[in-house]
Design a protein around this motif. Sequence first.
Motif, mmCIF file in Angstrom:
data_model
loop_
_atom_site.group_PDB
_atom_site.id
_atom_site.type_symbol
_atom_site.label_atom_id
_atom_site.label_comp_id
_atom_site.label_asym_id
_atom_site.label_seq_id
_atom_site.Cartn_x
_atom_site.Cartn_y
_atom_site.Cartn_z
ATOM 1 N N GLU A 1 0.802 -1.216 0.000
ATOM 2 C CA GLU A 1 0.000 0.000 0.000
ATOM 3 C C GLU A 1 0.840 1.274 0.000
ATOM 4 N N HIS A 2 0.147 2.376 0.169
ATOM 5 C CA HIS A 2 0.717 3.717 0.176
ATOM 6 C C HIS A 2 1.215 4.034 1.584
ATOM 7 N N VAL A 3 2.508 4.390 1.714
ATOM 8 C CA VAL A 3 3.122 4.604 3.023
ATOM 9 C C VAL A 3 3.729 5.999 3.089
ATOM 10 N N THR A 4 3.526 6.680 4.225
ATOM 11 C CA THR A 4 4.066 8.026 4.378
ATOM 12 C C THR A 4 4.653 8.238 5.768
ATOM 13 N N LEU A 5 5.581 9.173 5.844
ATOM 14 C CA LEU A 5 6.082 9.709 7.102
ATOM 15 C C LEU A 5 5.615 11.148 7.175
ATOM 16 N N LEU A 6 4.997 11.524 8.295
ATOM 17 C CA LEU A 6 4.466 12.875 8.445
ATOM 18 C C LEU A 6 4.916 13.493 9.757
ATOM 19 N N VAL A 7 4.997 14.814 9.775
ATOM 20 C CA VAL A 7 5.328 15.552 10.990
ATOM 21 C C VAL A 7 4.318 16.684 11.157
ATOM 22 N N GLU A 8 4.295 17.253 12.361
ATOM 23 C CA GLU A 8 3.461 18.435 12.604
ATOM 24 C C GLU A 8 4.287 19.686 12.363
ATOM 25 N N GLU A 9 3.694 20.633 11.654
ATOM 26 C CA GLU A 9 4.347 21.911 11.418
ATOM 27 C C GLU A 9 3.284 22.985 11.280
ATOM 28 N N SER A 10 3.379 24.024 12.094
ATOM 29 C CA SER A 10 2.445 25.157 12.039
ATOM 30 C C SER A 10 0.998 24.694 12.116
ATOM 31 N N ASP A 11 0.721 23.803 13.058
ATOM 32 C CA ASP A 11 -0.647 23.321 13.332
ATOM 33 C C ASP A 11 -1.210 22.444 12.221
ATOM 34 N N GLN A 12 -0.365 21.931 11.339
ATOM 35 C CA GLN A 12 -0.833 21.063 10.265
ATOM 36 C C GLN A 12 0.010 19.797 10.209
ATOM 37 N N CYS A 13 -0.520 18.809 9.515
ATOM 38 C CA CYS A 13 0.186 17.554 9.291
ATOM 39 C C CYS A 13 0.858 17.645 7.917
ATOM 40 N N VAL A 14 2.162 17.434 7.871
ATOM 41 C CA VAL A 14 2.926 17.626 6.638
ATOM 42 C C VAL A 14 3.612 16.326 6.240
ATOM 43 N N ILE A 15 3.441 15.939 4.977
ATOM 44 C CA ILE A 15 4.126 14.743 4.467
ATOM 45 C C ILE A 15 5.607 15.046 4.271
ATOM 46 N N CYS B 1 2.417 6.132 8.426
ATOM 47 C CA CYS B 1 1.024 5.854 8.043
ATOM 48 C C CYS B 1 0.945 4.958 6.812
ATOM 49 N N VAL B 2 -0.016 4.051 6.836
ATOM 50 C CA VAL B 2 -0.345 3.210 5.668
ATOM 51 C C VAL B 2 -1.783 3.512 5.268
ATOM 52 N N CYS B 3 -2.004 3.749 3.968
ATOM 53 C CA CYS B 3 -3.351 4.029 3.457
ATOM 54 C C CYS B 3 -3.687 3.082 2.307
ATOM 55 N N GLY B 4 -4.940 2.662 2.273
ATOM 56 C CA GLY B 4 -5.407 1.811 1.186
ATOM 57 C C GLY B 4 -6.917 1.877 1.072
ATOM 58 N N PRO B 5 -7.473 1.383 -0.035
ATOM 59 C CA PRO B 5 -8.921 1.424 -0.221
ATOM 60 C C PRO B 5 -9.656 0.556 0.795
ATOM 61 N N GLN B 6 -10.815 1.031 1.211
ATOM 62 C CA GLN B 6 -11.609 0.341 2.225
ATOM 63 C C GLN B 6 -11.926 -1.097 1.816
ATOM 64 N N SER B 7 -12.109 -1.319 0.524
ATOM 65 C CA SER B 7 -12.463 -2.652 0.034
ATOM 66 C C SER B 7 -11.342 -3.665 0.255
ATOM 67 N N ARG B 8 -10.102 -3.182 0.429
ATOM 68 C CA ARG B 8 -8.957 -4.080 0.589
ATOM 69 C C ARG B 8 -8.537 -4.238 2.043
ATOM 70 N N ASP C 1 0.608 -2.229 -4.997
ATOM 71 C CA ASP C 1 -0.840 -2.101 -5.157
ATOM 72 C C ASP C 1 -1.359 -0.727 -4.739
ATOM 73 N N ALA C 2 -0.466 0.207 -4.482
ATOM 74 C CA ALA C 2 -0.861 1.502 -3.927
ATOM 75 C C ALA C 2 -1.782 2.282 -4.854
ATOM 76 N N VAL C 3 -2.801 2.889 -4.260
ATOM 77 C CA VAL C 3 -3.690 3.793 -4.980
ATOM 78 C C VAL C 3 -2.982 5.141 -5.115
ATOM 79 N N ASN C 4 -3.121 5.786 -6.258
ATOM 80 C CA ASN C 4 -2.502 7.100 -6.456
ATOM 81 C C ASN C 4 -3.286 8.160 -5.692
ATOM 82 N N LEU C 5 -2.702 8.644 -4.611
ATOM 83 C CA LEU C 5 -3.366 9.640 -3.766
ATOM 84 C C LEU C 5 -2.867 11.055 -4.035
ATOM 85 N N PHE C 6 -2.025 11.217 -5.021
ATOM 86 C CA PHE C 6 -1.410 12.510 -5.317
ATOM 87 C C PHE C 6 -0.806 13.104 -4.039
#
Length: 250
Positions: free
Chosen positions: A97-111, A216-223, A119-124
């Motif tokens: 699946e689609h895997v990311t590392l994120l941090v907090e910066e200026s009150d937001q979540c940043v990739i 984080c790991v993201c994938g379609p609900q169906s999978r 099998d990753a879905v293109n999440l742009f």
Amino acid sequence: MTGTANRSVERAFRIVDELAENGGGRVSELADRLEMPVSTVHNYLQALVETGYVTVEDKEYSTTTRFLEVGHRQRHRLEVFQAVSDELQDIAAETGEHVTLLVEESDQCVIVAVQEGPDAVNLFAYPGARMPLHAAAPGKAILAHMPEDRVQGIIDRQGLVEMTNRTITDPDALFEQLAEIREQGYAIDEGERIAGMVCISAPVLDKSDEIRGAICVCGPQSRIDEKRRDEIADIVKRSANVTQVNLDYV
């Protein structure tokens, strides 16, 4: 810095943001969208061209890759990025699946980093992309390990914007879920930011238990059914722990 200088910097970055958002533009178009005089926009653009952060061709202005250079330098300075090592690649291979590392910066979540499994879905999704902390699994994993008054401050400043009809928009409900996340060691969002997607995330803490980011790991609900969610939760928690250990050696 004087008020005039503040306004100048703010205007320059408003122009940069507008160029980035729309992929470029002409002076008159930018002036209309930003409600600034044409002459003012033109002067700022000329200054930005001279610095190398904006380029112009056939009277069409656009941002350059200098911003990418600045972002990459800053990313490599982040200890959590150095500590994650090959973990994201391993998770992507293991889950597909689609895997990311994120941090907090200026009150937001940043990739900070992205790795796509076969099998990753293109999440742009790309390094530098931002999202509300409350509406995404990694953001909630990060919020869960912040002091409550800091979380409340973020809510006061940013609000709880509704991204989908599943987004948590009630502060009490959010605080209740953050307590559960601390207890179980991972966060999950089921279509809270992107309809039809399930995201599972574990916090990366340092040896002082300070939050440094989230995997984080993201994938379609169906999978991603309930059994697979448990498997992915174990994987991201394991990788977050390895990254935590690596932080001691960065």
